[in-house]
Design a protein around this motif. Structure first.
Motif, PDB file in Angstrom:
ATOM      1  N   ALA A  43      -3.630  -3.812   0.656  1.00  0.00           N
ATOM      2  CA  ALA A  43      -2.780  -4.721  -0.343  1.00  0.00           C
ATOM      3  C   ALA A  43      -2.518  -5.978   0.326  1.00  0.00           C
ATOM      4  O   ALA A  43      -2.630  -7.130  -0.253  1.00  0.00           O
ATOM      5  N   MET A 103      -3.179  -0.834  -6.970  1.00  0.00           N
ATOM      6  CA  MET A 103      -1.840  -1.588  -6.467  1.00  0.00           C
ATOM      7  C   MET A 103      -0.680  -1.433  -7.688  1.00  0.00           C
ATOM      8  O   MET A 103       0.098  -1.916  -7.456  1.00  0.00           O
TER       9      MET A 103
ATOM     10  N   ASP B  83       6.646  -2.277  -3.557  1.00  0.00           N
ATOM     11  CA  ASP B  83       5.433  -1.778  -3.140  1.00  0.00           C
ATOM     12  C   ASP B  83       5.554  -0.820  -1.932  1.00  0.00           C
ATOM     13  O   ASP B  83       5.804  -1.146  -0.912  1.00  0.00           O
ATOM     14  N   GLY B  86       1.374   0.041  -0.565  1.00  0.00           N
ATOM     15  CA  GLY B  86       0.277  -0.778  -1.211  1.00  0.00           C
ATOM     16  C   GLY B  86       0.463  -0.878  -2.817  1.00  0.00           C
ATOM     17  O   GLY B  86      -0.058  -1.351  -3.617  1.00  0.00           O
ATOM     18  N   VAL B  87       1.204   0.319  -3.239  1.00  0.00           N
ATOM     19  CA  VAL B  87       1.127   0.644  -4.850  1.00  0.00           C
ATOM     20  C   VAL B  87       2.611   0.249  -5.235  1.00  0.00           C
ATOM     21  O   VAL B  87       3.491   0.669  -4.678  1.00  0.00           O
ATOM     22  N   ARG B  88       2.491  -0.695  -6.472  1.00  0.00           N
ATOM     23  CA  ARG B  88       3.623  -0.848  -6.946  1.00  0.00           C
ATOM     24  C   ARG B  88       4.498   0.391  -7.631  1.00  0.00           C
ATOM     25  O   ARG B  88       4.015   0.860  -8.451  1.00  0.00           O
TER      26      ARG B  88
END
Lengths: 420, 371
Positions: A43, A103, B83, B86-88
């Motif tokens: 990310a 993401m 986050d 890396g993931v919201r």
């Protein structure tokens, strides 16, 4: 090149059904490993690239306000070109593939992203992600094989107009983003149809492209040049934008040509799909239908990691920054199953792709049977094929095929003698 | 400047359009966000300015909200997008302070087992990082800010919004609880229910307030006192009928309270925090019109989880059916509520489009969404 099914030496004939299934499982495992390890570092990578591109664009456009001064013009133009390349390749292309959807950031998501390209994201996602990536290198199914304007495979029929395809290809490279937009619209095919036979949303799609073209032109050739008027940089700024757009077009065209056009890339017949293609078969088609560019990390980033075209075609939605790592494992799979991993540095790869474009602009067998000695005669044959009717063409083509076959036999014999 | 004052709206619109033309296909905001993510007019965000450990597995996160933060009332919650790996992730957290002089807001988070977000916030939260926010929401607030007699019933993590209210009424300084003039009109009893006496920061807070004579605490532990019988609430709080009850906790407790209070004719405000799941149904296909996706799902998986698993961009919030952050319109089909088994059906031309909370609904047959 000819479709793999017609080859004397079919490069996948040595693989059994079970082996192909096993190969499919091995590639699935490589994919899963990367999916499972996607995380904060990935990310951070894409955010950094996006941030860099935005600063670079702002900085370059800022410098171009003073582009009346040659050093500022050079600096700004180079910066803007690089920024546009990054935006299209590593950012736009890959986000639109859904590589960063995991993401869950609505700003970096395939369903919301709009790129700096006159073909709207939606149209491109259909023609590229759905059509090209599903039917990769199937003659008659994958329009990316020559974009419908070029002949890049022996099995595509030769027409006189192909004689001009090297010129076409160069013009297409210069205006590549417009070429892609026309391609996504299937403009040629649709314009030659009566209105009622065009897709229902055709007019809508054309309108969307025109809106993007207008916005793009207004930005690059009106707004920013007008902003540079106070320093007398109106014209230099227009020139800078022209050059940057041209450079971006040339570069992306070159990179994309390297993906499927070089000599040695395989193509396939439609029958491949008819008999229920398995996951393994599909993987093999991607493996042999793509070619890589070797080079430095910077080169990989500037190509949007499409230098790892093979890995990209196997796993189109994995984050681009992980293709390099996948390549090591993918290469091992190629080796294990004795398949040809087609990889060359940038320049030889571009040369190879162009060579094929030139070679196939001539009728099959013409270039092979032409020597310095028989050149005048061969040119005469070619001229007749270009100007003559279908019948003449067919007769001369038979003659060329014969000659080519005889020549091939002769070469083989010579090799046998040499070996003895 | 008078001319701009005459038609400020139109001129401003024109200026915005001009700047947009210079930044297309991006928006001017995409560039401004590089420099000032918390500015007025930006998407609502906040910067984490401090993490104060409360216990080994709980921490208070201090957040400086963006310029457009509209304030909140104690007891309300906010949705926070952060986050993690890396993931919201979006979650709803109660705001555990009243409005503060320094303009910061705070949430107090306990790291729960398997809690992706809570673990991240408590243990790995990088100070200085940006989180996404939504304006405070929720009806679970004191009915009268000037005073009154209240009973607060809390169970499990249901204590957090109550703590928000109490901290606002009775701030605690180094010297101890502060007796404020504006809080004098409040008479509060807190019935706190827990399986056993845990090492809970909130319980210590409640005990401190009780010791200072500001509230009356009645702590009930299942392992000591047995499971709380709602019908016996009158024995714990003799003047129950004179109070307004505010309750927050798991569905079972709230259902029992609702029934009891209706019968007794006592006013009740509730907030549900935990979901108890019922047996799953049959599942089906999910069809998303805008995303042009179709998924086959079982009857036990929330629509939200299934869609996220398929890489779709979904709105989400508390993930327990509380905050309505995940609503999407269903044009046709039937979904089952995973908390109580209730079916919701949309019939074209009859029911019209129905908004569905994707975090607590699963497919009960083919479903079509306008998403």
């Amino acid at each position: 090149m000819t479709t793999i099914q017609k080859k004397a030496n079919n490069p996948i004939a040595h693989l059994s059904k079970e082996q192909i299934a096993e190969l499919g499982r091995e590639l699935d495992a490589i994919r899963q490993e990367i999916v499972d390890s996607r995380g904060a570092d990935d990310a951070a990578y894409i955010r950094k690239v996006i941030k860099t591109q935005r600063y670079l664009e702002m900085g370059s456009r800022g410098v171009l306000l003073f582009s009346i001064f040659p050093p500022a013009w050079v600096l700004g133009t180079v910066g803007l070109s690089v920024s546009k390349i990054l935006e299209n390749m590593e950012i736009g292309h890959n986000i639109l593939h859904g590589q960063w959807d995991w993401m869950r950031d609505p700003k970096i998501h395939s369903s919301t992203w709009e790129w700096d390209n006159v073909t709207p994201s939606d149209a491109w996602k259909h023609s590229h992600n759905e059509v090209h990536h599903t039917y990769t290198n199937i003659v008659g199914k994958d329009n990316d094989l020559g974009y419908g304007i070029m002949r890049v495979d022996e099995d595509q029929k030769w027409y006189p107009m192909y004689i001009a395809q090297p010129a076409w290809n160069f013009i297409n490279a210069c205006f590549f983003q417009y070429g892609i937009a026309a391609y996504d619209l299937e403009l040629g095919k649709n314009l030659s149809r009566p209105k009622e036979k065009r897709p229902a949303d055709f007019d809508d799609q054309v309108k969307k492209v025109l809106v993007k073209i207008r916005k793009h032109m207004t930005r690059d050739y009106v707004i920013h040049p007008v902003l540079s008027i106070p320093t007398g940089s109106f014209v230099p700024t227009i020139a800078a934008n022209l050059v940057a757009n041209w450079a971006r077009n040339m570069w992306s065209h070159s990179v994309i040509m390297c993906g499927h056009f070089p000599e040695g890339v395989e193509t396939f017949e439609r029958e491949m799909l008819d008999e229920d293609e398995t996951r393994g078969d599909w993987y093999i088609r991607q493996m042999l239908g793509s070619a890589n560019i070797s080079g430095s990390k910077l080169m990989h980033i500037m190509t949007g990691n499409l230098s790892h075209q093979i890995e990209h075609h196997l796993f189109p939605d994995l984050p681009s920054n992980r293709y390099a790592e996948a390549a090591v494992k993918v290469k091992a799979v190629f080796d294990k199953y004795e398949l040809n991993y087609l990889e060359r540095p940038l320049v030889p790869q571009i040369y190879s792709a162009w060579h094929k474009v030139v070679r196939l602009s001539f009728p099959n067998g013409w270039l092979e049977t032409t020597t310095v000695k028989n050149l005048p005669k061969q040119v005469g044959v070619l001229a007749k094929m270009v100007t003559g009717g279908r019948k003449t063409r067919r007769a001369l083509q038979r003659q060329l095929d014969d000659q080519a076959r005889r020549r091939a036999v002769k070469v083989e014999k010579a090799e046998v003698v040499e070996a003895a | 400047m008078t001319s701009t004052m005459d038609r400020p709206g139109r001129l401003r619109d024109r200026a915005i359009r001009l700047v947009e033309a210079a930044t297309t296909p991006l928006l001017p905001a995409d560039y401004l966000d590089l420099f000032a993510p918390l500015r007025s007019g930006a998407e609502l965000r906040g910067r984490i300015v401090g993490v104060e450990p409360e216990t080994a597995d709980a921490a208070t996160i201090l957040i400086k909200p963006g310029a457009d933060w509209a304030g909140h009332q104690p007891g309300q919650y906010t949705r926070i997008g952060i986050d993690v790996d890396g993931v919201r992730q979006w979650r709803a957290y109660s705001l555990t302070h009243g409005p503060r002089n320094d303009g910061l807001i705070s949430i107090t988070v306990k790291a729960v087992p398997d809690g992706v977000v809570s673990h991240h916030l408590v243990h790995h939260c990088p100070v200085g990082s940006i989180v996404h926010l939504e304006q405070a929401a929720g009806e679970f607030v004191l009915p009268d800010p000037n005073g009154g007699k209240f009973l607060m019933v809390t169970a499990g993590s249901g204590v957090t919004p109550v703590i928000g209210m109490l901290r606002n009424l009775f701030p605690v300084a180094d010297s101890g609880a502060v007796h404020l003039e504006r809080s004098k009109g409040f008479d509060i009893v807190v019935v706190h229910v827990a399986p056993s006496e845990p090492d809970s920061i909130f319980l210590r807070d409640l005990k401190a307030l009780d010791a200072a004579g500001l509230i009356q605490l009645v702590a009930r532990y299942d392992d000591v006192h047995g499971v709380l019988d709602v019908n016996a609430l009158g024995e714990l709080v003799p003047d129950l009928h004179a109070r307004t009850t505010l309750a927050c906790g798991p569905a079972g407790l709230l259902d029992a309270l609702t029934e009891h209070h209706e019968r007794a004719g006592v006013p009740l405000v509730i907030e549900q925090f935990r979901t108890s799941r019922v047996e799953p149904g049959e599942g089906g296909t999910l069809h998303f019109a805008k995303s042009e996706k179709e998924l086959v799902v079982d009857g036990a998986t929330p629509i939200l989880d299934a869609a996220e698993e398929a890489g779709m961009l979904m709105r989400s919030g508390c993930r327990m059916g509380l905050c309505m952050g995940c609503l999407i319109p269903m044009t046709e089909g039937t979904v089952r509520d995973l908390r109580n088994g209730e079916l919701t059906t949309a019939i074209p031309g009859e029911s019209g489009t129905v908004k569905v909370q994707t975090c607590i609904k699963a497919a009960a047959g083919p479903c079509h969404f306008d998403h």
